[in-house]
Design a protein around this motif. Sequence first.
Motif, PDB file in Angstrom:
ATOM      1  N   SER A   1       0.954 -10.862  -7.562  1.00  0.00           N
ATOM      2  CA  SER A   1       2.357 -10.627  -8.117  1.00  0.00           C
ATOM      3  C   SER A   1       3.293  -9.847  -7.592  1.00  0.00           C
ATOM      4  CB  SER A   1       2.297 -10.075  -9.645  1.00  0.00           C
ATOM      5  OG  SER A   1       3.735  -9.914 -10.131  1.00  0.00           O
ATOM      6  N   ASN A   2       4.438 -10.352  -6.662  1.00  0.00           N
ATOM      7  CA  ASN A   2       5.241  -9.623  -5.999  1.00  0.00           C
ATOM      8  C   ASN A   2       6.454  -9.239  -7.181  1.00  0.00           C
ATOM      9  OD1 ASN A   2       4.804 -10.175  -3.274  1.00  0.00           O
ATOM     10  ND2 ASN A   2       5.352 -12.251  -3.394  1.00  0.00           N
ATOM     11  N   SER A   3       6.497  -9.688  -8.121  1.00  0.00           N
ATOM     12  CA  SER A   3       7.376  -8.902  -9.236  1.00  0.00           C
ATOM     13  C   SER A   3       6.975  -7.562  -9.698  1.00  0.00           C
ATOM     14  CB  SER A   3       7.246  -9.963 -10.507  1.00  0.00           C
ATOM     15  OG  SER A   3       8.044 -11.347 -10.037  1.00  0.00           O
ATOM     16  N   ALA A   4       5.453  -7.439  -9.639  1.00  0.00           N
ATOM     17  CA  ALA A   4       4.949  -6.343 -10.281  1.00  0.00           C
ATOM     18  C   ALA A   4       5.468  -5.276  -9.314  1.00  0.00           C
ATOM     19  CB  ALA A   4       3.637  -6.463 -10.274  1.00  0.00           C
ATOM     20  N   TYR A   5       5.344  -5.287  -7.872  1.00  0.00           N
ATOM     21  CA  TYR A   5       5.736  -4.489  -6.918  1.00  0.00           C
ATOM     22  C   TYR A   5       7.019  -4.010  -6.711  1.00  0.00           C
ATOM     23  CZ  TYR A   5       0.892  -3.176  -5.600  1.00  0.00           C
ATOM     24  OH  TYR A   5      -0.422  -2.610  -5.750  1.00  0.00           O
TER      25      TYR A   5
ATOM     26  N   GLN B   1       0.775  -1.238  -0.068  1.00  0.00           N
ATOM     27  CA  GLN B   1      -0.018   0.196   0.122  1.00  0.00           C
ATOM     28  C   GLN B   1       0.700   1.224  -0.054  1.00  0.00           C
ATOM     29  OE1 GLN B   1      -1.620  -0.109   4.332  1.00  0.00           O
ATOM     30  NE2 GLN B   1      -1.981  -1.933   3.268  1.00  0.00           N
ATOM     31  N   PHE B   2       1.976   1.440   0.457  1.00  0.00           N
ATOM     32  CA  PHE B   2       2.785   2.307   0.377  1.00  0.00           C
ATOM     33  C   PHE B   2       3.590   2.504  -0.900  1.00  0.00           C
ATOM     34  CE2 PHE B   2       2.893   0.964   4.924  1.00  0.00           C
ATOM     35  CZ  PHE B   2       2.576   2.165   5.665  1.00  0.00           C
ATOM     36  N   THR B   3       3.906   1.584  -1.453  1.00  0.00           N
ATOM     37  CA  THR B   3       4.530   1.585  -3.047  1.00  0.00           C
ATOM     38  C   THR B   3       3.429   1.991  -3.935  1.00  0.00           C
ATOM     39  OG1 THR B   3       5.786  -0.882  -2.335  1.00  0.00           O
ATOM     40  CG2 THR B   3       5.470  -0.014  -4.844  1.00  0.00           C
TER      41      THR B   3
ATOM     42  N   LEU C   1       7.466  -1.714  -9.628  1.00  0.00           N
ATOM     43  CA  LEU C   1       6.943  -0.428  -9.117  1.00  0.00           C
ATOM     44  C   LEU C   1       7.695   0.451  -8.185  1.00  0.00           C
ATOM     45  CD1 LEU C   1       3.433  -1.320  -8.428  1.00  0.00           C
ATOM     46  CD2 LEU C   1       4.121   0.110 -10.204  1.00  0.00           C
ATOM     47  N   ALA C   2       8.630  -0.530  -7.456  1.00  0.00           N
ATOM     48  CA  ALA C   2       9.604   0.317  -6.583  1.00  0.00           C
ATOM     49  C   ALA C   2      10.734   0.953  -7.528  1.00  0.00           C
ATOM     50  CB  ALA C   2      10.335  -0.671  -5.633  1.00  0.00           C
ATOM     51  N   LEU C   3      11.201   0.413  -8.638  1.00  0.00           N
ATOM     52  CA  LEU C   3      12.346   1.029  -9.328  1.00  0.00           C
ATOM     53  C   LEU C   3      11.422   1.837 -10.258  1.00  0.00           C
ATOM     54  CD1 LEU C   3      13.574  -2.582 -10.714  1.00  0.00           C
ATOM     55  CD2 LEU C   3      14.690  -0.997  -9.027  1.00  0.00           C
ATOM     56  N   VAL C   4      10.276   2.080 -10.637  1.00  0.00           N
ATOM     57  CA  VAL C   4       9.649   2.934 -11.444  1.00  0.00           C
ATOM     58  C   VAL C   4       9.560   4.312 -10.331  1.00  0.00           C
ATOM     59  CG1 VAL C   4       7.250   3.813 -12.397  1.00  0.00           C
ATOM     60  CG2 VAL C   4       8.167   1.389 -12.720  1.00  0.00           C
ATOM     61  N   ILE C   5       9.395   3.963  -9.189  1.00  0.00           N
ATOM     62  CA  ILE C   5       9.218   5.228  -8.200  1.00  0.00           C
ATOM     63  C   ILE C   5      10.781   5.914  -8.378  1.00  0.00           C
ATOM     64  CG2 ILE C   5       9.201   5.446  -5.898  1.00  0.00           C
ATOM     65  CD1 ILE C   5       7.011   3.326  -5.654  1.00  0.00           C
ATOM     66  N   GLU C   6      11.876   4.992  -8.094  1.00  0.00           N
ATOM     67  CA  GLU C   6      13.031   5.522  -8.192  1.00  0.00           C
ATOM     68  C   GLU C   6      13.431   6.300  -9.605  1.00  0.00           C
ATOM     69  OE1 GLU C   6      15.210   2.813  -5.122  1.00  0.00           O
ATOM     70  OE2 GLU C   6      15.685   2.585  -7.203  1.00  0.00           O
ATOM     71  N   LYS C   7      13.078   5.828 -10.604  1.00  0.00           N
ATOM     72  CA  LYS C   7      13.334   6.364 -11.744  1.00  0.00           C
ATOM     73  C   LYS C   7      12.712   7.670 -11.983  1.00  0.00           C
ATOM     74  CE  LYS C   7      15.228   2.718 -14.477  1.00  0.00           C
ATOM     75  NZ  LYS C   7      15.752   2.410 -15.833  1.00  0.00           N
ATOM     76  N   ALA C   8      11.195   7.716 -11.684  1.00  0.00           N
ATOM     77  CA  ALA C   8      10.553   9.001 -11.837  1.00  0.00           C
ATOM     78  C   ALA C   8      10.683  10.037 -10.819  1.00  0.00           C
ATOM     79  CB  ALA C   8       8.848   8.488 -11.563  1.00  0.00           C
ATOM     80  N   SER C   9      11.236   9.568  -9.658  1.00  0.00           N
ATOM     81  CA  SER C   9      11.292  10.640  -8.743  1.00  0.00           C
ATOM     82  C   SER C   9      12.571  10.943  -8.564  1.00  0.00           C
ATOM     83  CB  SER C   9      11.001   9.905  -7.487  1.00  0.00           C
ATOM     84  OG  SER C   9      12.088   9.116  -6.974  1.00  0.00           O
ATOM     85  N   GLY C  10      13.943  10.265  -9.195  1.00  0.00           N
ATOM     86  CA  GLY C  10      15.129  10.753  -8.957  1.00  0.00           C
ATOM     87  C   GLY C  10      15.666  10.359  -7.609  1.00  0.00           C
TER      88      GLY C  10
ATOM     89  N   GLY D   1      -7.009  -2.655  -5.483  1.00  0.00           N
ATOM     90  CA  GLY D   1      -6.433  -1.411  -5.890  1.00  0.00           C
ATOM     91  C   GLY D   1      -5.491  -0.674  -5.100  1.00  0.00           C
ATOM     92  N   ALA D   2      -4.750  -0.174  -5.394  1.00  0.00           N
ATOM     93  CA  ALA D   2      -3.910   1.171  -4.692  1.00  0.00           C
ATOM     94  C   ALA D   2      -3.347   0.077  -3.551  1.00  0.00           C
ATOM     95  CB  ALA D   2      -4.800   2.221  -4.064  1.00  0.00           C
ATOM     96  N   GLY D   3      -2.991  -1.135  -3.620  1.00  0.00           N
ATOM     97  CA  GLY D   3      -2.426  -1.991  -2.627  1.00  0.00           C
ATOM     98  C   GLY D   3      -3.287  -2.237  -1.666  1.00  0.00           C
ATOM     99  N   TRP D   4      -4.430  -2.459  -1.863  1.00  0.00           N
ATOM    100  CA  TRP D   4      -5.517  -3.045  -1.284  1.00  0.00           C
ATOM    101  C   TRP D   4      -6.519  -3.932  -2.003  1.00  0.00           C
ATOM    102  CZ3 TRP D   4      -6.008  -2.072   4.108  1.00  0.00           C
ATOM    103  CH2 TRP D   4      -5.328  -0.994   4.582  1.00  0.00           C
ATOM    104  N   PHE D   5      -6.857  -5.006  -1.141  1.00  0.00           N
ATOM    105  CA  PHE D   5      -8.015  -5.707  -1.576  1.00  0.00           C
ATOM    106  C   PHE D   5      -9.321  -5.071  -1.205  1.00  0.00           C
ATOM    107  CE2 PHE D   5      -4.782  -9.231  -1.442  1.00  0.00           C
ATOM    108  CZ  PHE D   5      -5.343 -10.016  -2.336  1.00  0.00           C
ATOM    109  N   TYR D   6     -10.367  -5.015  -1.670  1.00  0.00           N
ATOM    110  CA  TYR D   6     -11.515  -4.410  -1.022  1.00  0.00           C
ATOM    111  C   TYR D   6     -12.799  -4.940  -1.753  1.00  0.00           C
ATOM    112  CZ  TYR D   6     -11.452  -1.555  -5.449  1.00  0.00           C
ATOM    113  OH  TYR D   6     -11.666  -0.964  -6.471  1.00  0.00           O
TER     114      TYR D   6
END
Length: 346
Positions: free
Chosen positions: A153-157, A64-66, A160-169, A271-276
């Motif tokens: 999918s743990n791979s997906a997240y 959910q933080f990712t 996403l951590a790498l996307v965060i690093e690339k997009a944010s610098g 969605g957004a790191g949550w089952f709902y």
Amino acid sequence: MAQVPKRLDSVMRSMNAPTEPGAVLLVRVNGKTICRNGYGLANAKTKALITPETNFRMASISKQFTAMSILLLEKDGKLSVDDPLTRFFPEFNLQVGKKVRIRHLLTHTSGILDYEAVMNPQQREQLLDIDVLTLIKNRDSLYFEPGTQFRYSNSAYCLLALVIEKASGQSFASFIKQRIFQPLQMNQSTVYEAGRPIRSRAMGYRKEGGKFVFSDQSVTSATKGDGGVYTSLTDYKKWMDALETNKLLDLKAALARTGKAIPQTGDSFYGAGWFYRQPENPMLFHSGSTCGFNNYVVSIPSERFLMVCFSNKANNKPNALAIINILAESGYAKLADILALDDLTQ
């Protein structure tokens, strides 16, 4: 409802001996906290007790933080959930990278291969998120066409951590600290990095031959995006309060815009790191399990209901089930089968 706090305390004491690893529990009903206690040992070696300030490894509750980080970057205009993987990873196999979009990664609908399935079975060093990219970037196949099925999918997240690093610098840990932990005054929370101390840290354990044995890390415990956050009950409540009040962004709107139905359930979404469930007034759920931790969260923001149970014992689902049963019998019947969603994470 008057007897519920005593029943909850009783079941927690019966399932978490004071001389063994244990758990921490928070239950809030109609905005009023009726239980907030630690049970058992955070560290069997030092005999440190579990308290609401103890930092637990969140495992998949980290997602959910990712996800929030991705949504904040979208709000900043740094990315779109409709961006393909190739925008951030031009080295990705084009057959796959052009099809898979960030929204697919967020909702476990990408079909990306599980890194646990393709890693070297003899792997001894801990994998990092970048290693996950290396393992899957050249693969030309998917489990299914993106967007057509749900497969956790743990791979997906990790991606996403790498996307965060690339997009944010920034590093993943630095971005989360700056944009989530600091604004919400989650001062105890951190992202795991091997060798870096974590204060008030719970160590992980599992039962073997009737005894608890140390089981804090595995080769897949150092990836960040899918499970690397450590937080305490005190800090996690600040996070949930922020989600209820839309302090970082409007979660309900984000779920409506980016969430996806889970075909195999008929009534649940991700969605957004949550089952709902019940999208109009979402009932949120997530679990997190590793070699030495087992965590569960259920929230109904519109009713100011919250149940949080973090445990430094592997396979501690019976404890969460006992808590849910008490709450289901006490006026929250809709919680009765919520833990079935945990099965989708396997």
